[in-house]
Design a protein around this motif. Structure first.
Motif, short mmCIF file in Angstrom:
data_model
loop_
_atom_site.label_atom_id
_atom_site.label_comp_id
_atom_site.label_asym_id
_atom_site.label_seq_id
_atom_site.Cartn_x
_atom_site.Cartn_y
_atom_site.Cartn_z
N ASP A 181 -23.20 0.33 38.73
CA ASP A 181 -23.49 1.18 39.95
C ASP A 181 -23.04 2.37 39.78
OD1 ASP A 181 -20.78 0.82 39.22
OD2 ASP A 181 -20.20 -0.06 41.02
N LYS A 182 -22.72 2.93 38.50
CA LYS A 182 -22.40 4.51 38.43
C LYS A 182 -23.75 5.40 38.44
CE LYS A 182 -17.77 4.12 37.80
NZ LYS A 182 -16.98 4.64 36.58
N GLY A 183 -24.94 4.91 38.09
CA GLY A 183 -25.85 5.70 38.10
C GLY A 183 -26.83 5.46 36.76
N PRO A 184 -28.01 6.41 36.70
CA PRO A 184 -28.70 6.03 35.59
C PRO A 184 -28.13 6.26 34.29
CG PRO A 184 -29.71 7.46 37.27
CD PRO A 184 -28.24 7.33 37.46
N VAL A 185 -28.81 5.61 33.29
CA VAL A 185 -28.71 5.85 31.87
C VAL A 185 -29.78 6.08 31.08
CG1 VAL A 185 -27.74 4.61 29.76
CG2 VAL A 185 -26.57 4.23 31.89
N ILE A 186 -29.75 7.31 30.14
CA ILE A 186 -31.05 7.68 29.48
C ILE A 186 -30.79 7.33 28.19
CG2 ILE A 186 -29.86 9.98 29.31
CD1 ILE A 186 -32.80 11.06 29.26
N VAL A 187 -31.90 6.80 27.65
CA VAL A 187 -32.02 6.58 26.31
C VAL A 187 -32.83 7.30 25.35
CG1 VAL A 187 -32.33 4.68 24.50
CG2 VAL A 187 -31.36 4.01 26.78
N THR A 188 -32.54 8.09 24.51
CA THR A 188 -33.26 8.89 23.82
C THR A 188 -34.00 8.18 22.41
OG1 THR A 188 -31.61 9.96 22.18
CG2 THR A 188 -32.05 10.83 24.45
N GLY A 189 -34.77 8.71 21.91
CA GLY A 189 -35.58 7.88 20.85
C GLY A 189 -35.75 6.63 21.07
N ALA A 190 -36.43 6.40 22.29
CA ALA A 190 -36.43 5.16 22.82
C ALA A 190 -37.36 4.23 22.20
CB ALA A 190 -36.80 5.16 24.25
N THR A 191 -38.46 4.25 21.41
CA THR A 191 -39.38 3.66 20.86
C THR A 191 -38.90 3.23 19.30
OG1 THR A 191 -40.55 5.31 20.02
CG2 THR A 191 -41.61 4.54 22.08
N GLY A 192 -37.70 3.60 18.93
CA GLY A 192 -37.23 3.36 17.76
C GLY A 192 -36.25 2.22 17.94
N GLY A 193 -36.01 1.57 16.73
CA GLY A 193 -35.19 0.28 16.58
C GLY A 193 -34.05 0.09 17.60
#
Length: 331
Positions: free
Chosen positions: A149-161
């Motif tokens: 509920d705090k908000g969005p989370v971004i994930v970088t290099g998202a196609t890697g393992g």
């Protein structure tokens, strides 16, 4: 004495190469637990080590493979007995201690984790160091107050393992996940894993990173470092938390203190390599429970032991995605 196949990494005349050899148990490194290896995995680090594309190996010769799962053959550590299914990842495995690319491995008892109920030996390597690292980053952010509920989370290099598994885990936990990737062709793959949004790295102007930009993220799992991490820091929400996991883009970080002292942003270093018990087993137990990625089977590709060299080339060239499990002995 039993002989077995292994992929040995050597250095000759300053050049690193790897190839299959026959070894016996007398050639293994010291350790309390001897394991018949069922599966290993391929991480970017493994590919760099085996090809010499990165200075990963700290001693030569060395059997590669930073991950392994299998069954205990013998143990002088009372925590383990013959027949026990176990996991061993990280520490010096595959870089300064003979690793998982062998049909038999011997490692210190403190590096071994009992296979949690609910995971198979194959599952454990579909997760491997990548899954453990992603889970550890999420656990560390939760401990720092991150909630869906705090908000969005971004994930970088998202196609890697690590990235793929982080997207999958976070989406399962109910987070609004934004996957950042340079591979437009993989947008559908990331949405299938649960990404609510896919952002292309090419859309960012990293030549103009402000000390503080529009606040967007409650959390971030960063696999890239460099300017991407600097941009993330500048766009975090008040009290946001960043798990710094990788340096695929750069190990440099050119930023300001503004996000940290004006927005209370936390930058958490995630070292999955040397974290010990009971924390290590606790993360593995969560990987068998609420952090088990629902799309794990679909993102894991199984290869034979003899297919390793060609797979290293894929990783070094940046063509790999998801997870690759190496069948060493099977189970």
């Amino acid at each position: 004495m039993e002989s077995f196949n292994a992929l040995l990494i050597e250095e000759r005349d300053g050049k690193v190469s790897s190839g299959f050899v026959r070894m016996d148990e007398s050639q293994l490194d010291a350790g309390e637990v001897t394991i018949r290896v069922a599966y290993s995995s391929v991480n970017y680090k493994d590919a760099l080590a085996a090809t010499g594309a990165g200075k990963i190996i700290r001693r030569f010769p060395c059997v590669g493979g930073i991950d392994l799962s299998g069954v205990v053959i013998s143990s002088v550590d009372r925590r383990f007995k013959p027949g026990d299914p176990v996991i061993a990842t990280s520490f010096d495995i595959g870089v300064a201690h003979h690793g998982g690319y062998a049909e038999i491995a011997r490692v210190p008892g403190d590096w071994v984790v009992p296979l949690p109920a609910g995971l198979s030996l194959f599952d454990a390597m579909a997760l491997g160091t990548a899954g453990f690292t992603a889970a550890l980053g999420i656990v560390r952010m939760e401990e720092n107050g991150l909630r869906p509920d705090k908000g969005p989370v971004i994930v970088t290099g998202a196609t890697g393992g690590v990235g793929s598994l982080a997207v999958d885990m976070l989406a399962k936990l109910g987070y609004h996940v934004v996957a950042l990737t340079g591979k437009e062709s993989e947008a559908d793959y990331l949405r299938e894993l649960g990404a609510a949004e896919v952002m292309l790295r090419q859309s960012l102007d990293l030549t103009k990173i402000r000390p503080l930009d529009r606040a967007r993220w409650a959390g971030a799992v960063d696999n890239l470092g460099g300017d991407i991490l600097a941009w993330i820091a500048s766009t975090m929400e008040q009290g946001g938390t960043i798990a710094s996991i990788g340096l695929a883009a750069s190990m440099s970080l050119n930023t300001t203190v503004a996000p940290f002292i004006l927005r209370g942003v936390s930058l958490l270093g995630v070292d999955s390599g040397y974290i010990r018990e009971p924390y290590r087993l606790g993360v593995w137990q969560r990987l068998a429970g609420d952090l088990r990625p629902p799309h794990l089977a679909g993102m894991a590709r199984r290869i034979g032991f003899d297919e390793l060299p060609a797979t290293f080339t894929e990783f070094v060239a940046g063509r790999a995605k998801g997870r690759v499990v190496v069948e060493i002995g099977g189970a």
